[in-house]
Design an enzyme around this catalytic site. Sequence first.
Site, PDB file in Angstrom:
ATOM      1  N   ASP A  85       1.570   2.565   3.527  1.00 43.70           N
ATOM      2  CA  ASP A  85       0.707   3.739   3.381  1.00 43.70           C
ATOM      3  C   ASP A  85       1.540   5.013   3.425  1.00 43.70           C
ATOM      4  O   ASP A  85       1.062   6.065   3.847  1.00 43.70           O
ATOM      5  CB  ASP A  85      -0.392   3.756   4.449  1.00 43.70           C
ATOM      6  CG  ASP A  85      -1.504   4.739   4.125  1.00 43.70           C
ATOM      7  OD1 ASP A  85      -1.590   5.183   2.963  1.00 43.70           O
ATOM      8  OD2 ASP A  85      -2.275   5.062   5.043  1.00 43.70           O
ATOM      9  N   LYS A  93      -9.367  -0.543  -5.705  1.00 43.82           N
ATOM     10  CA  LYS A  93      -9.364   0.119  -4.406  1.00 43.82           C
ATOM     11  C   LYS A  93     -10.723   0.731  -4.102  1.00 43.82           C
ATOM     12  O   LYS A  93     -11.265   1.490  -4.899  1.00 43.82           O
ATOM     13  CB  LYS A  93      -8.299   1.226  -4.423  1.00 43.82           C
ATOM     14  CG  LYS A  93      -8.297   2.102  -3.191  1.00 43.82           C
ATOM     15  CD  LYS A  93      -7.724   1.388  -1.988  1.00 43.82           C
ATOM     16  CE  LYS A  93      -7.950   2.204  -0.731  1.00 43.82           C
ATOM     17  NZ  LYS A  93      -6.754   2.337   0.087  1.00 43.82           N
ATOM     18  N   HIS A 140       1.518   5.390  -1.647  1.00 44.25           N
ATOM     19  CA  HIS A 140       1.124   6.581  -2.418  1.00 44.25           C
ATOM     20  C   HIS A 140       2.374   7.192  -3.042  1.00 44.25           C
ATOM     21  O   HIS A 140       3.277   7.613  -2.326  1.00 44.25           O
ATOM     22  CB  HIS A 140       0.463   7.617  -1.506  1.00 44.25           C
ATOM     23  CG  HIS A 140      -0.790   7.117  -0.865  1.00 44.25           C
ATOM     24  ND1 HIS A 140      -2.029   7.263  -1.452  1.00 44.25           N
ATOM     25  CD2 HIS A 140      -0.997   6.430   0.287  1.00 44.25           C
ATOM     26  CE1 HIS A 140      -2.951   6.704  -0.677  1.00 44.25           C
ATOM     27  NE2 HIS A 140      -2.347   6.183   0.387  1.00 44.25           N
ATOM     28  N   HIS A 175     -10.371   0.738   2.045  1.00 43.74           N
ATOM     29  CA  HIS A 175     -10.179   1.750   3.096  1.00 43.74           C
ATOM     30  C   HIS A 175     -11.377   1.602   4.029  1.00 43.74           C
ATOM     31  O   HIS A 175     -12.477   2.037   3.696  1.00 43.74           O
ATOM     32  CB  HIS A 175     -10.098   3.159   2.504  1.00 43.74           C
ATOM     33  CG  HIS A 175      -9.818   4.188   3.554  1.00 43.74           C
ATOM     34  ND1 HIS A 175      -8.625   4.853   3.657  1.00 43.74           N
ATOM     35  CD2 HIS A 175     -10.571   4.623   4.601  1.00 43.74           C
ATOM     36  CE1 HIS A 175      -8.655   5.664   4.704  1.00 43.74           C
ATOM     37  NE2 HIS A 175      -9.837   5.550   5.298  1.00 43.74           N
ATOM     38  N   HIS A 208      -4.352  -0.887   5.982  1.00 47.38           N
ATOM     39  CA  HIS A 208      -3.906  -0.091   7.126  1.00 47.38           C
ATOM     40  C   HIS A 208      -4.854  -0.240   8.329  1.00 47.38           C
ATOM     41  O   HIS A 208      -5.438   0.732   8.796  1.00 47.38           O
ATOM     42  CB  HIS A 208      -3.702   1.381   6.756  1.00 47.38           C
ATOM     43  CG  HIS A 208      -4.743   2.007   5.874  1.00 47.38           C
ATOM     44  ND1 HIS A 208      -6.086   1.920   6.117  1.00 47.38           N
ATOM     45  CD2 HIS A 208      -4.623   2.741   4.753  1.00 47.38           C
ATOM     46  CE1 HIS A 208      -6.731   2.584   5.173  1.00 47.38           C
ATOM     47  NE2 HIS A 208      -5.868   3.080   4.333  1.00 47.38           N
ATOM     48  N   HIS A 215       0.882  -1.195   0.000  1.00 46.10           N
ATOM     49  CA  HIS A 215       0.000   0.000   0.000  1.00 46.10           C
ATOM     50  C   HIS A 215       0.905   1.226   0.000  1.00 46.10           C
ATOM     51  O   HIS A 215       1.505   1.569   1.017  1.00 46.10           O
ATOM     52  CB  HIS A 215      -0.907   0.006   1.239  1.00 46.10           C
ATOM     53  CG  HIS A 215      -1.825   1.187   1.307  1.00 46.10           C
ATOM     54  ND1 HIS A 215      -3.174   1.057   1.537  1.00 46.10           N
ATOM     55  CD2 HIS A 215      -1.605   2.516   1.185  1.00 46.10           C
ATOM     56  CE1 HIS A 215      -3.742   2.255   1.553  1.00 46.10           C
ATOM     57  NE2 HIS A 215      -2.791   3.163   1.347  1.00 46.10           N
TER      58      HIS A 215
HETATM   59  C1  NCD Z   1      -3.564   8.959   2.296  1.00 46.94           C
HETATM   60  C2  NCD Z   1      -3.160  10.019   1.285  1.00 46.94           C
HETATM   61  O1  NCD Z   1      -2.581  11.026   1.706  1.00 46.94           O
HETATM   62  O2  NCD Z   1      -3.378   9.827   0.089  1.00 46.94           O
HETATM   63  N1  NCD Z   1      -3.530   9.525   3.609  1.00 46.94           N
HETATM   64  C3  NCD Z   1      -3.429   8.857   4.774  1.00 46.94           C
HETATM   65  O3  NCD Z   1      -3.540   9.473   5.830  1.00 46.94           O
HETATM   66  N2  NCD Z   1      -3.194   7.570   4.796  1.00 46.94           N
HETATM   67  C4  NCD Z   1      -4.904   8.420   1.943  1.00 46.94           C
HETATM   68  C5  NCD Z   1      -5.241   7.133   2.635  1.00 46.94           C
HETATM   69  O4  NCD Z   1      -4.633   6.105   2.387  1.00 46.94           O
HETATM   70  O5  NCD Z   1      -6.170   7.139   3.455  1.00 46.94           O
HETATM   71 ZN    ZN Z   2      -3.188   5.078   1.808  1.00 47.65          ZN
END
Ligand code: NCD
Ligand code: ZN
Length: 346
Positions: free
Chosen positions: A248, A100, A16, A137, A175, A14
């Site tokens: 995450d 997702k 970003h 999520h 998460h 996971h």
């Molecule tokens: C994530 C993001 O910033 O894209 N933020 C987070 O707090 N984890 C989004 C997510 O995975 O919920």
């Molecule tokens: Zn995330």
Amino acid sequence: MSQTLTLRRPDDWHLHLRDGAMLRAVLPETTRHFGRAIIMPNLVPPVVSACDALAYRDRIIAARPEGVDFTPLMTLYLTEQTDPADVAAAHASGLVSAVKLYPAGATTNSASGVRDFDKVRGVLEKMAEIGLPLCVHGEVTDAEVDIFDREAVFIDRVLDPVRRATPGLRVVMEHITTANGVDYVKASDRDLGATITTHHLIINRNHILVGGIKPHYYCLPVAKRESHRLALRAAATSGDARFFLGTDSAPHTDALKESACGCAGCFTATNTLSILAHAFEEDGALDRLEGFTSLNGPAFYGLAPNEVRLTLTKHDTPVTYPDKIDTDDGPVTVFDPGFPLFWRVS
Ligand code: NCD
Ligand code: ZN
């Protein structure tokens, strides 16, 4: 003699990466240690179609540092308009590894997410048929539900009914932050796994709020009370193959975090392995770290673990990391576990 630990190269289930300047700045932080990552589709606008995923994958590959071996595993952002046939074709071609689900409004860039689960029934049924995992999520968004209860309520009100209505649907609870999440995964004998982040193994809600508000510890789902953190630690270090690493790691610039309305997300790509080695050693579970970082995730996704090995060395004096990563959009603060780290990838 210094202590070492050799693992198969980890994967991040996971992650970003964003796009543009941010992508170029943060991608090396992941490719330095990880072989593959499940790439979150919450760009603006989101990655909703096979066509979007193909273009985004190309941008990630173009941003990859020269000579590194890193495979982005793409996901599609589920909307009420998602076409089951597009999803099935994207899966059949090997382009996407998961879909997702964001409940609309649950987190960063989730406005296009799902409000009415009846509208995505066809996609979920197709995914169950073809064995394509749904990454979830897991938080309800109802204003009357307390933010610290949103995961537990989601399990009862949404996740369990959806799973019962869609036999064979493979789900990753992403998460997880609660003992409720851990218990729900353990109670299921098939088709269910969960990712756990680095930061949720380290911080509880006191770290965010006691002694002044710490924006860099704010993420979603928000860290819960200590008993929940301990349940996550026990699950991650247990060796139970249903639990695996999904950092995450979610970069936001300091300007967006240190604000009257700060963004959610902790940026942990840089020092995740040092922090995990520390935590697993503290719990007498160093021998189970490889399962969590490198074996359980591939097994859930039906992939072979990485062949390449990586070695961590424990140093006598603390190892240091940059406090921030520079990007053309501004600095991004690296997660500070709040204690010295001694393990480092050699
Ligand atoms: C994530 C993001 O910033 O894209 N933020 C987070 O707090 N984890 C989004 C997510 O995975 O919920
Ligand atoms: Zn995330």
